[in-house]
Design a protein around this motif. Structure first.
Motif, PDB file in Angstrom:
ATOM      1  N   GLY A  42       0.839  -1.207   0.000  1.00 26.54           N
ATOM      2  CA  GLY A  42       0.000   0.000   0.000  1.00 26.54           C
ATOM      3  C   GLY A  42       0.875   1.259   0.000  1.00 26.54           C
ATOM      4  O   GLY A  42       0.643   2.188  -0.786  1.00 26.54           O
ATOM      5  N   CYS A  43       1.895   1.271   0.867  1.00 24.85           N
ATOM      6  CA  CYS A  43       2.782   2.434   0.963  1.00 24.85           C
ATOM      7  C   CYS A  43       3.571   2.614  -0.334  1.00 24.85           C
ATOM      8  O   CYS A  43       3.692   3.740  -0.832  1.00 24.85           O
ATOM      9  CB  CYS A  43       3.738   2.277   2.152  1.00 24.85           C
ATOM     10  N   LEU A  44       4.073   1.512  -0.861  1.00 22.17           N
ATOM     11  CA  LEU A  44       4.834   1.582  -2.113  1.00 22.17           C
ATOM     12  C   LEU A  44       3.954   2.128  -3.236  1.00 22.17           C
ATOM     13  O   LEU A  44       4.388   2.966  -4.043  1.00 22.17           O
ATOM     14  CB  LEU A  44       5.372   0.191  -2.473  1.00 22.17           C
ATOM     15  N   SER A  45       2.692   1.683  -3.268  1.00 22.85           N
ATOM     16  CA  SER A  45       1.764   2.132  -4.322  1.00 22.85           C
ATOM     17  C   SER A  45       1.571   3.641  -4.294  1.00 22.85           C
ATOM     18  O   SER A  45       1.629   4.297  -5.350  1.00 22.85           O
ATOM     19  CB  SER A  45       0.396   1.455  -4.160  1.00 22.85           C
ATOM     20  N   VAL A  46       1.344   4.202  -3.095  1.00 17.30           N
ATOM     21  CA  VAL A  46       1.088   5.650  -3.037  1.00 17.30           C
ATOM     22  C   VAL A  46       2.352   6.454  -3.358  1.00 17.30           C
ATOM     23  O   VAL A  46       2.260   7.525  -3.964  1.00 17.30           O
ATOM     24  CB  VAL A  46       0.452   6.111  -1.691  1.00 17.30           C
ATOM     25  N   VAL A  47       3.512   5.916  -2.989  1.00 21.58           N
ATOM     26  CA  VAL A  47       4.766   6.620  -3.315  1.00 21.58           C
ATOM     27  C   VAL A  47       4.960   6.649  -4.837  1.00 21.58           C
ATOM     28  O   VAL A  47       5.303   7.695  -5.414  1.00 21.58           O
ATOM     29  CB  VAL A  47       5.978   5.942  -2.613  1.00 21.58           C
ATOM     30  N   VAL A  48       4.700   5.500  -5.482  1.00 24.93           N
ATOM     31  CA  VAL A  48       4.842   5.441  -6.949  1.00 24.93           C
ATOM     32  C   VAL A  48       3.834   6.390  -7.605  1.00 24.93           C
ATOM     33  O   VAL A  48       4.186   7.154  -8.527  1.00 24.93           O
ATOM     34  CB  VAL A  48       4.654   3.982  -7.446  1.00 24.93           C
ATOM     35  N   LEU A  49       2.596   6.366  -7.129  1.00 20.69           N
ATOM     36  CA  LEU A  49       1.566   7.251  -7.694  1.00 20.69           C
ATOM     37  C   LEU A  49       1.943   8.725  -7.505  1.00 20.69           C
ATOM     38  O   LEU A  49       1.717   9.557  -8.391  1.00 20.69           O
ATOM     39  CB  LEU A  49       0.203   6.966  -7.055  1.00 20.69           C
ATOM     40  N   PHE A  50       2.543   9.036  -6.343  1.00 13.37           N
ATOM     41  CA  PHE A  50       2.960  10.418  -6.084  1.00 13.37           C
ATOM     42  C   PHE A  50       4.062  10.833  -7.059  1.00 13.37           C
ATOM     43  O   PHE A  50       4.019  11.941  -7.620  1.00 13.37           O
ATOM     44  CB  PHE A  50       3.441  10.557  -4.632  1.00 13.37           C
ATOM     45  N   ALA A  51       5.019   9.917  -7.274  1.00 15.95           N
ATOM     46  CA  ALA A  51       6.120  10.219  -8.206  1.00 15.95           C
ATOM     47  C   ALA A  51       5.575  10.442  -9.627  1.00 15.95           C
ATOM     48  O   ALA A  51       5.980  11.389 -10.316  1.00 15.95           O
ATOM     49  CB  ALA A  51       7.132   9.074  -8.195  1.00 15.95           C
ATOM     50  N   ILE A  52       4.643   9.572 -10.039  1.00 15.90           N
ATOM     51  CA  ILE A  52       4.038   9.713 -11.379  1.00 15.90           C
ATOM     52  C   ILE A  52       3.305  11.050 -11.484  1.00 15.90           C
ATOM     53  O   ILE A  52       3.438  11.780 -12.471  1.00 15.90           O
ATOM     54  CB  ILE A  52       3.072   8.537 -11.669  1.00 15.90           C
ATOM     55  N   ALA A  53       2.553  11.381 -10.420  1.00 14.96           N
ATOM     56  CA  ALA A  53       1.783  12.638 -10.441  1.00 14.96           C
ATOM     57  C   ALA A  53       2.711  13.846 -10.530  1.00 14.96           C
ATOM     58  O   ALA A  53       2.424  14.814 -11.247  1.00 14.96           O
ATOM     59  CB  ALA A  53       0.910  12.722  -9.193  1.00 14.96           C
ATOM     60  N   CYS A  54       3.842  13.784  -9.802  1.00 18.25           N
ATOM     61  CA  CYS A  54       4.779  14.912  -9.820  1.00 18.25           C
ATOM     62  C   CYS A  54       5.348  15.130 -11.225  1.00 18.25           C
ATOM     63  O   CYS A  54       5.634  16.265 -11.614  1.00 18.25           O
ATOM     64  CB  CYS A  54       5.926  14.677  -8.830  1.00 18.25           C
ATOM     65  N   ILE A  55       5.501  14.034 -11.972  1.00 16.33           N
ATOM     66  CA  ILE A  55       6.016  14.146 -13.343  1.00 16.33           C
ATOM     67  C   ILE A  55       4.901  14.583 -14.297  1.00 16.33           C
ATOM     68  O   ILE A  55       5.093  15.426 -15.170  1.00 16.33           O
ATOM     69  CB  ILE A  55       6.622  12.788 -13.807  1.00 16.33           C
ATOM     70  N   ALA A  56       3.708  14.000 -14.095  1.00 15.84           N
ATOM     71  CA  ALA A  56       2.628  14.181 -15.076  1.00 15.84           C
ATOM     72  C   ALA A  56       1.827  15.472 -14.919  1.00 15.84           C
ATOM     73  O   ALA A  56       1.272  15.975 -15.906  1.00 15.84           O
ATOM     74  CB  ALA A  56       1.687  12.976 -14.992  1.00 15.84           C
ATOM     75  N   ILE A  57       1.758  16.003 -13.708  1.00 18.55           N
ATOM     76  CA  ILE A  57       0.915  17.195 -13.507  1.00 18.55           C
ATOM     77  C   ILE A  57       1.483  18.373 -14.332  1.00 18.55           C
ATOM     78  O   ILE A  57       2.680  18.674 -14.225  1.00 18.55           O
ATOM     79  CB  ILE A  57       0.821  17.565 -12.012  1.00 18.55           C
ATOM     80  N   PRO A  58       0.635  19.017 -15.139  1.00 20.74           N
ATOM     81  CA  PRO A  58       1.143  20.130 -15.962  1.00 20.74           C
ATOM     82  C   PRO A  58       1.472  21.369 -15.118  1.00 20.74           C
ATOM     83  O   PRO A  58       1.020  21.483 -13.985  1.00 20.74           O
ATOM     84  CB  PRO A  58      -0.020  20.412 -16.924  1.00 20.74           C
TER      85      PRO A  58
END
Lengths: 168, 168
Positions: A42-58
């Motif tokens: 669960g923790c790993l999932s949210v960290v990965v999602l956060f990293a993706i969001a930081c890259i993807a958010i315009p």
């Protein structure tokens, strides 16, 4: 005062709220066995999602926004871990649920047996000792237990934390 | 600058919390240690925000809140890890012995049952368990709490043994 969170902070707040829901979903997946594995995933999932969001958010990135988002997310993960471990491995809570499940008053020995679901406190002691031995903090030789150098260092650290947090 | 305010508030929490824990214990306040921590966190956060609004022209709430919540949660995490851990109690028991060794039977037959009795005392003092002669039963409040814990455990797919699963 600016009360509006930045983009990364907003993402972290949303992922923090989603973490318990994610754990509820993972509980339905039989391939993910064990409470420890589930919380780690669960923790790993949210960290990965956060990293993706930081890259993807315009839009432009601000370091303080990202660092602050990381702090918020780590706080949520620690809170979830504390509550989840209480539920999964909490000694006192499990004593209560074992007594309530029995449905009738029990002696201390019967309570211990109900807690261990047929075993005794010896099984419980061995379970906790297995953790200490497995992590290299305690060794057993000739039927005697002794702390290792690592175990003594941890014991000193525990005493220091207990003293500095007012636990005595 | 908002980060610095949050950091100062977290340091204030870390200084205030042990003092209040000691005062609560010395004056026998009927507050659980975790409630004392929660009160201290709210007070230091409110003071921190007021301080930030007064001294920082563009005070960013979430920057301050992120580092504050991370610091407080780190403290709570360490506090929870050392306050009621059976494994660490066993380790400390070994480390505090003059020869730093103990027969396995002594830990299994004396130390762990003593920890067990200590936890039953916590449940009795908390009004969740009552002693009837030599037997123990969950009170109405204890039954309600046990039922809630059971529901949460089922929802999160957690077993009810409270034992570590080394197969993970």
């Amino acid at each position: 005062m600016n009360f509006l969170p930045g983009p990364a902070q907003t993402t972290a707040i949303c992922l923090s709220a989603a973490l318990p829901l994610l754990l509820l979903c993972y509980a339905r997946i039989t391939a993910i066995r064990g409470a420890g594995r589930r919380i780690r995933l669960g923790c790993l999932s949210v960290v990965v999602l956060f990293a993706i969001a930081c890259i993807a958010i315009p839009g432009p990135r601000h370091l303080d926004d990202v660092v602050s988002g990381l702090f918020l997310l780590t706080t949520a993960m620690m809170l979830c871990y504390v509550l989840f471990s209480l539920l999964a491995w909490g000694f006192t809570l499990t004593l209560l649920t074992a007594l309530a499940r029995a449905g009738s008053p029990l002696t201390l020995e019967q309570w211990a047996a109900a807690y261990m679901q047929g075993g005794d406190l010896g099984n419980f002691a061995h379970n906790r000792l297995k953790l200490l031995i497995g992590s290299g903090m305690v060794i057993i030789a000739d039927g005697k237990l002794a702390p290792t150098a690592k175990g003594l260092a941890v014991a000193h650290l525990v005493k220091f934390v207990r003293f500095s947090t007012g636990l005595g | 600058m908002s980060f610095a305010v949050g950091f100062i508030a977290a340091v204030a929490f870390a200084v205030l919390a042990p003092v209040l824990q000691s005062v609560a214990r010395a004056r026998a306040w009927s507050l659980a240690p975790v409630i004392v921590l929660a009160i201290t966190a709210v007070v230091s956060h409110v003071i921190g925000v007021l301080f930030g609004v007064l001294i920082v022209p563009q005070f960013r709430y979430w920057d301050a809140a992120s580092i504050f919540s991370f610091g407080v949660m780190g403290y709570v995490f360490a506090f929870g890890a050392v306050s009621k851990s059976v494994s660490l109690d066993i380790l400390l028991g070994l480390a505090e012995r003059p020869d730093r060794t103990a027969p396995l039977s002594d830990v299994v037959e004396r130390q762990v049952p003593a920890l067990f009795q200590g936890r039953t005392g916590i449940l009795i003092d908390g009004g969740l368990v009552e002693q009837i002669d030599s037997r123990f039963a969950a009170t109405a409040a204890g039954q309600i709490m046990a039922s809630r814990i059971g529901r949460l455990r089922r929802a999160f797919g957690i077993g009810d043994t409270g034992l570590y699963d080394f197969g993970e």
